[in-house]
Design a protein around this motif. Structure first.
Motif, PDB file in Angstrom:
ATOM      1  N   LEU A  98       3.266   0.682   1.415  1.00 21.31           N
ATOM      2  CA  LEU A  98       3.447   1.589   0.282  1.00 21.31           C
ATOM      3  C   LEU A  98       2.164   1.708  -0.537  1.00 21.31           C
ATOM      4  O   LEU A  98       1.453   0.729  -0.752  1.00 21.31           O
ATOM      5  N   THR A  99       1.882   2.913  -1.005  1.00 25.13           N
ATOM      6  CA  THR A  99       0.762   3.123  -1.909  1.00 25.13           C
ATOM      7  C   THR A  99       1.158   2.638  -3.291  1.00 25.13           C
ATOM      8  O   THR A  99       2.168   3.074  -3.845  1.00 25.13           O
ATOM      9  N   ALA A 100       0.362   1.725  -3.831  1.00 18.30           N
ATOM     10  CA  ALA A 100       0.622   1.184  -5.168  1.00 18.30           C
ATOM     11  C   ALA A 100      -0.045   2.025  -6.247  1.00 18.30           C
ATOM     12  O   ALA A 100       0.498   2.204  -7.332  1.00 18.30           O
ATOM     13  N   CYS A 101      -1.232   2.543  -5.933  1.00 15.73           N
ATOM     14  CA  CYS A 101      -1.987   3.281  -6.938  1.00 15.73           C
ATOM     15  C   CYS A 101      -3.007   4.181  -6.242  1.00 15.73           C
ATOM     16  O   CYS A 101      -3.534   3.833  -5.185  1.00 15.73           O
ATOM     17  N   ARG A 102      -3.268   5.325  -6.851  1.00 19.77           N
ATOM     18  CA  ARG A 102      -4.334   6.204  -6.378  1.00 19.77           C
ATOM     19  C   ARG A 102      -5.304   6.391  -7.547  1.00 19.77           C
ATOM     20  O   ARG A 102      -4.883   6.713  -8.661  1.00 19.77           O
ATOM     21  N   ILE A 103      -6.577   6.138  -7.267  1.00 19.89           N
ATOM     22  CA  ILE A 103      -7.610   6.173  -8.298  1.00 19.89           C
ATOM     23  C   ILE A 103      -8.636   7.226  -7.894  1.00 19.89           C
ATOM     24  O   ILE A 103      -9.193   7.169  -6.808  1.00 19.89           O
ATOM     25  N   LYS A 104      -8.880   8.186  -8.788  1.00 22.58           N
ATOM     26  CA  LYS A 104      -9.859   9.242  -8.523  1.00 22.58           C
ATOM     27  C   LYS A 104     -10.890   9.253  -9.640  1.00 22.58           C
ATOM     28  O   LYS A 104     -10.580   8.925 -10.784  1.00 22.58           O
ATOM     29  N   GLY A 105     -12.105   9.635  -9.278  1.00 18.10           N
ATOM     30  CA  GLY A 105     -13.120   9.706 -10.314  1.00 18.10           C
ATOM     31  C   GLY A 105     -14.431  10.275  -9.824  1.00 18.10           C
ATOM     32  O   GLY A 105     -14.534  10.758  -8.695  1.00 18.10           O
TER      33      GLY A 105
END
Length: 134
Positions: A98-105
């Motif tokens: 499962l994806t816990a978090c998606r971080i973009k920047g």
């Protein structure tokens, strides 16, 4: 460019509810960024150019909790866009997938005077070469 790094959730990263504190995900993102830059030789190239990466903006989307001793895989993608480096880190709980978090920047390269600089041509070529091989 793409890379993957793995880590284990440590006790001091937990909040009072027993899951990873929201701010810790920024540490995970930083770890993944340095891993990716190093994997492709960009850390050494930036040192030679007298530059270092500076994160300009980051957004996080929390999806599932992570808990003590969970195995975590961080899948990173970076590419050049409008003179900046855009990145996405997908934090995945290995046991469940499962994806816990998606971080973009976005990040920029900065010189010793703290001025944003163009992406060095050698770095741009290296990134484009790696993207074409993926």
């Amino acid at each position: 460019m793409k890379s993957t790094c793995e880590l284990t959730v440590r006790g001091y990263e937990l909040d009072s509810f027993g899951h990873v504190n929201n701010a810790v995900y920024l540490n995970y993102a930083e770890t993944a960024m340095w891993h990716c830059l190093n994997r492709y030789g960009l850390v050494q190239l930036l040192r030679q150019e007298g530059l270092f990466p500076v994160i300009l903006e980051t957004s996080l989307r929390y999806i599932h909790e992570l808990h003590l001793l969970d195995q975590v895989r961080i899948e990173t993608e970076m590419h050049c866009s409008a003179g900046l480096i855009q990145y996405t880190h997908t934090v995945i709980q290995v046991q469940t997938g499962l994806t816990a978090c998606r971080i973009k920047g976005k990040l920029a390269y900065v010189n010793g005077e703290r001025m944003i600089c163009d992406i060095p041509q050698a770095a741009r070529e290296l990134m484009e070469q790696e993207c074409n091989e993926d």
